[in-house]
Design a protein around this motif. Sequence first.
Motif, PDB file in Angstrom:
ATOM      1  N   ILE A 126     -13.811   6.469   2.312  1.00  0.00           N
ATOM      2  CA  ILE A 126     -12.616   5.901   2.954  1.00  0.00           C
ATOM      3  C   ILE A 126     -12.240   4.574   2.296  1.00  0.00           C
ATOM      4  O   ILE A 126     -11.077   4.339   1.962  1.00  0.00           O
ATOM      5  N   VAL A 127     -13.221   3.717   2.095  1.00  0.00           N
ATOM      6  CA  VAL A 127     -12.952   2.421   1.470  1.00  0.00           C
ATOM      7  C   VAL A 127     -12.474   2.615   0.026  1.00  0.00           C
ATOM      8  O   VAL A 127     -11.559   1.926  -0.430  1.00  0.00           O
ATOM      9  N   SER A 128     -13.043   3.571  -0.686  1.00  0.00           N
ATOM     10  CA  SER A 128     -12.624   3.826  -2.070  1.00  0.00           C
ATOM     11  C   SER A 128     -11.183   4.323  -2.149  1.00  0.00           C
ATOM     12  O   SER A 128     -10.410   3.882  -3.002  1.00  0.00           O
ATOM     13  N   VAL A 129     -10.808   5.247  -1.264  1.00  0.00           N
ATOM     14  CA  VAL A 129      -9.433   5.757  -1.253  1.00  0.00           C
ATOM     15  C   VAL A 129      -8.454   4.644  -0.899  1.00  0.00           C
ATOM     16  O   VAL A 129      -7.393   4.513  -1.523  1.00  0.00           O
ATOM     17  N   LEU A 130      -8.799   3.818   0.079  1.00  0.00           N
ATOM     18  CA  LEU A 130      -7.926   2.697   0.436  1.00  0.00           C
ATOM     19  C   LEU A 130      -7.787   1.706  -0.720  1.00  0.00           C
ATOM     20  O   LEU A 130      -6.697   1.199  -0.982  1.00  0.00           O
ATOM     21  N   ALA A 131      -8.876   1.445  -1.428  1.00  0.00           N
ATOM     22  CA  ALA A 131      -8.814   0.545  -2.578  1.00  0.00           C
ATOM     23  C   ALA A 131      -7.962   1.141  -3.693  1.00  0.00           C
ATOM     24  O   ALA A 131      -7.197   0.432  -4.349  1.00  0.00           O
ATOM     25  N   LEU A 132      -8.059   2.444  -3.899  1.00  0.00           N
ATOM     26  CA  LEU A 132      -7.251   3.115  -4.920  1.00  0.00           C
ATOM     27  C   LEU A 132      -5.761   3.056  -4.573  1.00  0.00           C
ATOM     28  O   LEU A 132      -4.922   2.765  -5.433  1.00  0.00           O
ATOM     29  N   ILE A 133      -5.424   3.280  -3.324  1.00  0.00           N
ATOM     30  CA  ILE A 133      -4.029   3.192  -2.879  1.00  0.00           C
ATOM     31  C   ILE A 133      -3.500   1.768  -3.063  1.00  0.00           C
ATOM     32  O   ILE A 133      -2.391   1.569  -3.564  1.00  0.00           O
ATOM     33  N   CYS A 134      -4.299   0.785  -2.680  1.00  0.00           N
ATOM     34  CA  CYS A 134      -3.878  -0.615  -2.855  1.00  0.00           C
ATOM     35  C   CYS A 134      -3.717  -0.954  -4.336  1.00  0.00           C
ATOM     36  O   CYS A 134      -2.799  -1.697  -4.711  1.00  0.00           O
ATOM     37  N   GLY A 135      -4.578  -0.411  -5.181  1.00  0.00           N
ATOM     38  CA  GLY A 135      -4.463  -0.646  -6.617  1.00  0.00           C
ATOM     39  C   GLY A 135      -3.178  -0.068  -7.189  1.00  0.00           C
ATOM     40  O   GLY A 135      -2.488  -0.718  -7.974  1.00  0.00           O
ATOM     41  N   PHE A 136      -2.839   1.171  -6.791  1.00  0.00           N
ATOM     42  CA  PHE A 136      -1.582   1.778  -7.253  1.00  0.00           C
ATOM     43  C   PHE A 136      -0.376   0.984  -6.762  1.00  0.00           C
ATOM     44  O   PHE A 136       0.596   0.799  -7.495  1.00  0.00           O
ATOM     45  N   MET A 137      -0.426   0.514  -5.525  1.00  0.00           N
ATOM     46  CA  MET A 137       0.687  -0.284  -4.997  1.00  0.00           C
ATOM     47  C   MET A 137       0.821  -1.599  -5.763  1.00  0.00           C
ATOM     48  O   MET A 137       1.929  -2.040  -6.064  1.00  0.00           O
TER      49      MET A 137
END
Length: 160
Positions: A126-137
């Motif tokens: 969950i934390v990894s997916v959220l970090a990936l989404i924030c990185g793309f944004m």
Amino acid sequence: MRKTESHPLVGAVPGTVLIVLKRSKIALLWGTSHHPIVTINGKTEVLPWGEHRLTIPDAQHLSIDVYVNERRSRSLKSTIGRCTDVIAPGPARIVEYSAPAQGFCKGELGPLGTTRARGIVAQFLIVSVLALICGFMAVGLLGVGLAALTGQLGELRPPQ
């Protein structure tokens, strides 16, 4: 795993029980304000995370119930990681509780050094997916910002 003999609070202290309350380091579900609720032989106490030595006679059974209380207005579940156990009488009793990293997982209650926090893999994903989404944004916002600074923002729009 830790051995019982090497623990600093283990010793010949008759009439006591050592209770160790652990939580996962990456548990984002509750912060330091959520403490475990421990019920021992019908007496309920809110104890902070860590080690606690409680006075209970060696000849008495130990009925223990541990959970983390999460009170939110929209929460469907108010108790997380509930564990119940009855421990036989004896000297130098040690109980360890490990809270889960995710609310849908169970906690674990057992002898010192034998419990683990469940749900760590799910929490990590969950934390990894959220970090990936924030990185793309962040990359997208950086691209738009650079296009605006260089005057190319108008060129990115489709012709009308």
